[in-house]
Design a protein around this motif. Sequence first.
Motif, PDB file in Angstrom:
ATOM      1  N   MET A  44       0.525 -93.401 -23.930  1.00  0.00           N
ATOM      2  CA  MET A  44       1.397 -93.108 -22.810  1.00  0.00           C
ATOM      3  C   MET A  44       2.820 -93.330 -23.303  1.00  0.00           C
ATOM      4  O   MET A  44       3.202 -94.448 -23.653  1.00  0.00           O
ATOM      5  CB  MET A  44       1.116 -94.026 -21.622  1.00  0.00           C
ATOM      6  CG  MET A  44      -0.236 -93.814 -20.961  1.00  0.00           C
ATOM      7  SD  MET A  44      -1.618 -94.549 -21.889  1.00  0.00           S
ATOM      8  CE  MET A  44      -2.871 -94.624 -20.589  1.00  0.00           C
ATOM      9  N   LEU A  45       3.596 -92.275 -23.353  1.00  0.00           N
ATOM     10  CA  LEU A  45       4.896 -92.310 -24.013  1.00  0.00           C
ATOM     11  C   LEU A  45       6.028 -92.335 -22.998  1.00  0.00           C
ATOM     12  O   LEU A  45       6.147 -91.443 -22.149  1.00  0.00           O
ATOM     13  CB  LEU A  45       5.056 -91.091 -24.921  1.00  0.00           C
ATOM     14  CG  LEU A  45       3.958 -90.877 -25.965  1.00  0.00           C
ATOM     15  CD1 LEU A  45       4.279 -89.647 -26.805  1.00  0.00           C
ATOM     16  CD2 LEU A  45       3.776 -92.108 -26.840  1.00  0.00           C
ATOM     17  N   ALA A  46       6.864 -93.363 -23.112  1.00  0.00           N
ATOM     18  CA  ALA A  46       8.118 -93.424 -22.358  1.00  0.00           C
ATOM     19  C   ALA A  46       9.194 -92.822 -23.249  1.00  0.00           C
ATOM     20  O   ALA A  46       9.536 -93.397 -24.295  1.00  0.00           O
ATOM     21  CB  ALA A  46       8.457 -94.859 -21.985  1.00  0.00           C
ATOM     22  N   ILE A  47       9.704 -91.667 -22.857  1.00  0.00           N
ATOM     23  CA  ILE A  47      10.706 -90.945 -23.636  1.00  0.00           C
ATOM     24  C   ILE A  47      11.980 -90.946 -22.810  1.00  0.00           C
ATOM     25  O   ILE A  47      12.158 -90.126 -21.900  1.00  0.00           O
ATOM     26  CB  ILE A  47      10.232 -89.508 -23.938  1.00  0.00           C
ATOM     27  CG1 ILE A  47       8.864 -89.548 -24.633  1.00  0.00           C
ATOM     28  CG2 ILE A  47      11.254 -88.772 -24.796  1.00  0.00           C
ATOM     29  CD1 ILE A  47       8.228 -88.191 -24.849  1.00  0.00           C
ATOM     30  N   PRO A  48      12.877 -91.906 -23.051  1.00  0.00           N
ATOM     31  CA  PRO A  48      14.035 -92.077 -22.166  1.00  0.00           C
ATOM     32  C   PRO A  48      14.865 -90.818 -21.965  1.00  0.00           C
ATOM     33  O   PRO A  48      15.475 -90.636 -20.912  1.00  0.00           O
ATOM     34  CB  PRO A  48      14.851 -93.178 -22.870  1.00  0.00           C
ATOM     35  CG  PRO A  48      13.815 -93.979 -23.610  1.00  0.00           C
ATOM     36  CD  PRO A  48      12.836 -92.954 -24.093  1.00  0.00           C
ATOM     37  N   ASP A  49      14.881 -89.917 -22.958  1.00  0.00           N
ATOM     38  CA  ASP A  49      15.701 -88.708 -22.842  1.00  0.00           C
ATOM     39  C   ASP A  49      15.025 -87.610 -22.026  1.00  0.00           C
ATOM     40  O   ASP A  49      15.629 -86.566 -21.786  1.00  0.00           O
ATOM     41  CB  ASP A  49      16.021 -88.176 -24.242  1.00  0.00           C
ATOM     42  CG  ASP A  49      16.664 -89.228 -25.115  1.00  0.00           C
ATOM     43  OD1 ASP A  49      17.808 -89.603 -24.834  1.00  0.00           O
ATOM     44  OD2 ASP A  49      16.007 -89.701 -26.055  1.00  0.00           O
ATOM     45  N   ALA A  50      13.790 -87.829 -21.600  1.00  0.00           N
ATOM     46  CA  ALA A  50      13.064 -86.773 -20.894  1.00  0.00           C
ATOM     47  C   ALA A  50      13.741 -86.367 -19.591  1.00  0.00           C
ATOM     48  O   ALA A  50      13.552 -85.246 -19.111  1.00  0.00           O
ATOM     49  CB  ALA A  50      11.627 -87.218 -20.624  1.00  0.00           C
ATOM     50  N   ALA A  51      14.521 -87.271 -18.995  1.00  0.00           N
ATOM     51  CA  ALA A  51      15.183 -86.955 -17.729  1.00  0.00           C
ATOM     52  C   ALA A  51      16.395 -86.053 -17.921  1.00  0.00           C
ATOM     53  O   ALA A  51      16.908 -85.495 -16.944  1.00  0.00           O
ATOM     54  CB  ALA A  51      15.619 -88.241 -17.035  1.00  0.00           C
ATOM     55  N   ASP A  52      16.846 -85.888 -19.148  1.00  0.00           N
ATOM     56  CA  ASP A  52      18.021 -85.074 -19.445  1.00  0.00           C
ATOM     57  C   ASP A  52      17.591 -83.620 -19.617  1.00  0.00           C
ATOM     58  O   ASP A  52      16.837 -83.289 -20.542  1.00  0.00           O
ATOM     59  CB  ASP A  52      18.691 -85.590 -20.720  1.00  0.00           C
ATOM     60  CG  ASP A  52      19.967 -84.833 -21.070  1.00  0.00           C
ATOM     61  OD1 ASP A  52      20.253 -83.799 -20.430  1.00  0.00           O
ATOM     62  OD2 ASP A  52      20.671 -85.275 -21.990  1.00  0.00           O
ATOM     63  N   ALA A  53      18.064 -82.753 -18.747  1.00  0.00           N
ATOM     64  CA  ALA A  53      17.655 -81.356 -18.782  1.00  0.00           C
ATOM     65  C   ALA A  53      18.043 -80.668 -20.091  1.00  0.00           C
ATOM     66  O   ALA A  53      17.433 -79.656 -20.481  1.00  0.00           O
ATOM     67  CB  ALA A  53      18.269 -80.605 -17.602  1.00  0.00           C
ATOM     68  N   GLU A  54      19.056 -81.204 -20.786  1.00  0.00           N
ATOM     69  CA  GLU A  54      19.507 -80.600 -22.029  1.00  0.00           C
ATOM     70  C   GLU A  54      18.752 -81.129 -23.251  1.00  0.00           C
ATOM     71  O   GLU A  54      18.894 -80.582 -24.343  1.00  0.00           O
ATOM     72  CB  GLU A  54      21.009 -80.859 -22.223  1.00  0.00           C
ATOM     73  CG  GLU A  54      21.884 -80.359 -21.087  1.00  0.00           C
ATOM     74  CD  GLU A  54      21.757 -78.858 -20.892  1.00  0.00           C
ATOM     75  OE1 GLU A  54      21.714 -78.139 -21.908  1.00  0.00           O
ATOM     76  OE2 GLU A  54      21.694 -78.411 -19.723  1.00  0.00           O
ATOM     77  N   ASP A  55      17.965 -82.180 -23.067  1.00  0.00           N
ATOM     78  CA  ASP A  55      17.267 -82.791 -24.201  1.00  0.00           C
ATOM     79  C   ASP A  55      15.937 -82.078 -24.448  1.00  0.00           C
ATOM     80  O   ASP A  55      15.258 -81.666 -23.501  1.00  0.00           O
ATOM     81  CB  ASP A  55      17.016 -84.276 -23.931  1.00  0.00           C
ATOM     82  CG  ASP A  55      16.457 -84.978 -25.146  1.00  0.00           C
ATOM     83  OD1 ASP A  55      17.247 -85.378 -26.018  1.00  0.00           O
ATOM     84  OD2 ASP A  55      15.211 -85.112 -25.223  1.00  0.00           O
ATOM     85  N   GLU A  56      15.559 -81.956 -25.717  1.00  0.00           N
ATOM     86  CA  GLU A  56      14.351 -81.224 -26.084  1.00  0.00           C
ATOM     87  C   GLU A  56      13.258 -82.122 -26.646  1.00  0.00           C
ATOM     88  O   GLU A  56      12.327 -81.643 -27.301  1.00  0.00           O
ATOM     89  CB  GLU A  56      14.700 -80.136 -27.102  1.00  0.00           C
ATOM     90  CG  GLU A  56      15.663 -79.078 -26.561  1.00  0.00           C
ATOM     91  CD  GLU A  56      15.949 -77.976 -27.569  1.00  0.00           C
ATOM     92  OE1 GLU A  56      15.649 -78.195 -28.773  1.00  0.00           O
ATOM     93  OE2 GLU A  56      16.449 -76.928 -27.163  1.00  0.00           O
TER      94      GLU A  56
END
Length: 324
Positions: free
Chosen positions: A301-313
């Motif tokens: 289960m991965l917490a990817i802090p940048d996932a909330a950023d629409a510009e992040d890939e």
Amino acid sequence: MSATDLDVGVILPQYGTDSGTVRDTALEAEQLDYDAVWLEDHFQSWIGDPRRATQECWTTLSAVAEATDRIRLGTLVTSQSYRHPALLAKMAATVDQISDGRLELGLGGGWYEAEYDRFGYEFREPPAERLRRLAETVEILQGLWTNDTYSHEGTHLEVDLEDAFCEPQPVQDPHPPIWIGGGGEQFTLRYTAELADGWNFGTLEPEGFAEKLDVLRDHCESEDRYDEIRKSAELFVFVGETTAAAERKREGFQQEFLPDEPSEPREFFLAGYLETAPTGTPAEVRDRLADYADVGIEEVMLAIPDAADAEDESLSLLADELDA
């Protein structure tokens, strides 16, 4: 087992965001063929300022269930203290109905004492008291989900049920998978061996997970029982097109949310997650996830802090690599 054999889930960004961002991230994860999305169960943020906007677990999960079609969805993990077990059984059965049988129910004993105190919940000590109540909660959930009527006389919980029922029952047969979260070797892993369908923990290197899994195996009544239990790791992940770019992401997150000298339990937790966070290019992260698979972890289960950023890939970069 290789990294591409792992089931890979995404922990949704529920702190410092709004419900639309949570929903959109779940939809992106589904589009990218991730296996599951997960929500934590807190009334306040445990990362950074506690007053950061925090989306409540179960109401948000029901919205995600309605918005998605395929991806599994779960709680990582629900505190046994926050809801009467009969209410929790009803809530979970309803989400399983809404999602057409996609719920994964993660449960924990509870750890965030400051949150308990602020919102009027009793933080029982020692931890064994909370864990005994966790085990009894699992028994009640299973009883309500697998019987036409169910009666229970509370032992550790102040809960007496007489001819209680849960209608409609969950879609999944015999019931949604129940995960227990935590690393305690005397109680948590023993209750996992006795009662749960899956186990989850975090803040460990692969070698640490190998040691915990040895304890879990010892608690199981047989090797077949051990094999039945899904073993999972909760990990923070920082992905970039270059190693340096990923390292900058991790350093920026640490500077924003982790004090130089942690002093609270939540800060020590976050420090542990950051110290063990796979960080690098998609290929480097894949190789690190393979190290967890090699010691017996079957799902991450991965917490990817940048996932909330629409510009992040980050989500798409990692999904492409894991499908390779």
